[in-house]
Design a protein around this motif. Structure first.
Motif: not given
Length: 126
Positions: A87-89, A82-85, A17-23
């Motif tokens: 919307x929390x997706x 930015x939209x993905x982040x 968890x968090x790896x996709x956010x970092x990517x």
């Protein structure tokens, strides 16, 4: 080590968890910087072509159009990220898609610079 932490805290978030956010952050930052470079490159290409009095033909204008597309795609990809982040997706997002965004922009940027240099040198010799 991570397995031991999971055993101690069963409510800990899943591994990775968090790896996709970092990517996604890395993709956003890359596109942000490349969009700035692309806009500067468009201005530089047009200034160089004008400075030597080159005729505005396809060999010079096509690379400028491609570089403008790079700037547009970077801004589009930044908006998607930015939209993905927002919307929390982020967990549903494919990291391969982010990698594809980066590679498309790099290839177009490189192709545009190469095509411009080739066209610019041809115009210098004529």
């Amino acid at each position: 080590m991570n397995e031991m932490i999971r055993d101690l805290d069963p409510e800990a978030p899943p591994l990775g968890t968090g790896q996709k956010e970092q990517s996604l952050f890395a993709t956003y930052d890359f596109c942000k910087h490349l969009s700035g470079l692309a806009l500067v490159a468009v201005g530089g290409m047009l200034a160089l072509a004008q400075a030597v009095g080159a005729k505005p033909n396809a060999t010079l204008l096509v690379p400028v159009a491609i570089m403008s597309a790079v700037a547009f795609l970077c801004l589009l990809f930044m908006a998607i990220t930015a939209g993905t982040q927002i919307l929390g997706r982020t967990e549903r997002t494919s990291v391969k898609l982010a990698f594809g965004m980066v590679m498309i922009n790099v290839m177009l940027f490189s192709a545009s610079v190469s095509a411009f240099v080739t066209g610019f040198l041809k115009n210098l010799t004529h």
